[in-house]
Motif scaffolding. Sequence first.
Motif, PDB file in Angstrom:
ATOM      1  N   PHE A   3      -4.674   9.090   2.600  1.00 37.35           N
ATOM      2  CA  PHE A   3      -5.363   8.213   1.652  1.00 37.35           C
ATOM      3  C   PHE A   3      -4.296   7.471   0.861  1.00 37.35           C
ATOM      4  O   PHE A   3      -3.598   8.071   0.050  1.00 37.35           O
ATOM      5  N   ASP A   4      -4.162   6.175   1.131  1.00 41.61           N
ATOM      6  CA  ASP A   4      -3.228   5.332   0.373  1.00 41.61           C
ATOM      7  C   ASP A   4      -3.971   4.850  -0.869  1.00 41.61           C
ATOM      8  O   ASP A   4      -4.869   4.012  -0.793  1.00 41.61           O
ATOM      9  N   THR A   5      -3.587   5.377  -2.014  1.00 40.93           N
ATOM     10  CA  THR A   5      -4.354   5.131  -3.242  1.00 40.93           C
ATOM     11  C   THR A   5      -4.011   3.832  -3.953  1.00 40.93           C
ATOM     12  O   THR A   5      -4.621   3.520  -4.976  1.00 40.93           O
ATOM     13  N   HIS A   6      -3.065   3.060  -3.413  1.00 43.27           N
ATOM     14  CA  HIS A   6      -2.701   1.812  -4.105  1.00 43.27           C
ATOM     15  C   HIS A   6      -2.115   0.816  -3.118  1.00 43.27           C
ATOM     16  O   HIS A   6      -0.937   0.904  -2.754  1.00 43.27           O
ATOM     17  N   VAL A   7      -2.945  -0.121  -2.681  1.00 46.88           N
ATOM     18  CA  VAL A   7      -2.479  -1.180  -1.778  1.00 46.88           C
ATOM     19  C   VAL A   7      -2.872  -2.534  -2.351  1.00 46.88           C
ATOM     20  O   VAL A   7      -3.841  -2.655  -3.097  1.00 46.88           O
ATOM     21  N   HIS A   8      -2.115  -3.541  -1.952  1.00 49.96           N
ATOM     22  CA  HIS A   8      -2.438  -4.922  -2.330  1.00 49.96           C
ATOM     23  C   HIS A   8      -2.624  -5.754  -1.061  1.00 49.96           C
ATOM     24  O   HIS A   8      -1.949  -6.769  -0.861  1.00 49.96           O
ATOM     25  N   LEU A 198      -1.162  15.676  -7.150  1.00 50.68           N
ATOM     26  CA  LEU A 198      -0.279  14.709  -6.511  1.00 50.68           C
ATOM     27  C   LEU A 198      -1.076  13.735  -5.646  1.00 50.68           C
ATOM     28  O   LEU A 198      -2.024  14.117  -4.956  1.00 50.68           O
ATOM     29  N   LEU A 199      -0.678  12.455  -5.699  1.00 53.46           N
ATOM     30  CA  LEU A 199      -1.253  11.424  -4.839  1.00 53.46           C
ATOM     31  C   LEU A 199      -0.125  10.664  -4.164  1.00 53.46           C
ATOM     32  O   LEU A 199       1.022  10.716  -4.613  1.00 53.46           O
ATOM     33  N   ILE A 200      -0.471   9.931  -3.096  1.00 54.42           N
ATOM     34  CA  ILE A 200       0.526   9.111  -2.400  1.00 54.42           C
ATOM     35  C   ILE A 200       0.021   7.680  -2.310  1.00 54.42           C
ATOM     36  O   ILE A 200      -1.182   7.421  -2.329  1.00 54.42           O
ATOM     37  N   GLU A 201       0.968   6.750  -2.189  1.00 54.85           N
ATOM     38  CA  GLU A 201       0.626   5.335  -2.148  1.00 54.85           C
ATOM     39  C   GLU A 201       1.766   4.543  -1.528  1.00 54.85           C
ATOM     40  O   GLU A 201       2.885   5.053  -1.383  1.00 54.85           O
ATOM     41  N   THR A 202       1.468   3.285  -1.196  1.00 54.56           N
ATOM     42  CA  THR A 202       2.536   2.385  -0.760  1.00 54.56           C
ATOM     43  C   THR A 202       2.843   1.312  -1.794  1.00 54.56           C
ATOM     44  O   THR A 202       3.976   0.861  -1.905  1.00 54.56           O
ATOM     45  N   ASP A 203       1.827   0.856  -2.552  1.00 57.55           N
ATOM     46  CA  ASP A 203       1.975  -0.318  -3.412  1.00 57.55           C
ATOM     47  C   ASP A 203       2.353  -1.536  -2.568  1.00 57.55           C
ATOM     48  O   ASP A 203       3.034  -2.449  -3.043  1.00 57.55           O
ATOM     49  N   CYS A 204       1.935  -1.507  -1.303  1.00 60.30           N
ATOM     50  CA  CYS A 204       2.291  -2.614  -0.411  1.00 60.30           C
ATOM     51  C   CYS A 204       1.732  -3.943  -0.945  1.00 60.30           C
ATOM     52  O   CYS A 204       0.688  -3.958  -1.594  1.00 60.30           O
ATOM     53  N   PRO A 205       2.487  -5.025  -0.759  1.00 58.86           N
ATOM     54  CA  PRO A 205       3.636  -5.230   0.129  1.00 58.86           C
ATOM     55  C   PRO A 205       4.993  -4.879  -0.494  1.00 58.86           C
ATOM     56  O   PRO A 205       6.032  -5.229   0.076  1.00 58.86           O
TER      57      PRO A 205
END
Length: 256
Positions: A3-8, A198-205
């Motif tokens: 689960f990517d909790t932060h994408v753009h 704890l959570l994980i994310e990419t904050d992509c791009p």
Amino acid sequence: MLFDTHVHLNVHQFDEDREEVMTRAQNAGVTYMVVVGFDHETIPKAIELAEEHPNIYAAVGWHPVDAIDMTEKELKWLEELAEHPKVVAIGEMGLDYHWDKSPKDVQKEVFRKQIQLAKKVKLPIIIHNREATEDIIQLLKEENAAEIGGIMHCYNDSLDYVQECLDMNFYISLGGPVTFKNAIEPKEVAQAVPLERLLIETDCPFLAPHPNRGKRNEPAYVKLVAEKIAELRNISFEEVSEATTENAFLLFQIKR
């Protein structure tokens, strides 16, 4: 399942290959994502993507860099959007002292108003923090943000502040920096934070993890973040994946 909790995915960097990016994410085991909208342009696109894809959700908020552009009209708009069934959080919001477009006092006022809104609509908040940790923690305490909790997005501070964040009902989310060779603090945090917070994310791009650092980030790369955390904690990748996914479901109140 990840689960990517932060994408753009709602920004122009993905205009040419957005669907291919989402396919690559799915192939990498990234089943769920939250697309974060932060201004007039990206908020509607976040909603649109959430409506089009069953496992994509949206967060809506106003970025601190652009705080000076936010009026009561925008605040009312966010309140209306919070009723959408696929909107699971308010944010990203917070303080950014790196850029000087919006004065600090304006940023703080807009931050306060969004916390108050989130409490009103009973949604967690997503915190953007750049060079403003102590002010953010003070303001969260003043506004009793523990009532709704949320995410310390792309946490990049020392261990010194982790417990205060946990005590206020916040999850710690780690992204690409935890994989950077010389990034000591994110690695210490990855080892210390209780797995259930704890959570994980990419904050992509942005902030692509090693070995893709400097390139455009994308949701498929959140697997690299999970793998690094597993290595640092000396546990299995599956354990990190299952725990962080379950944490996201719990925080965002998503029913499977």
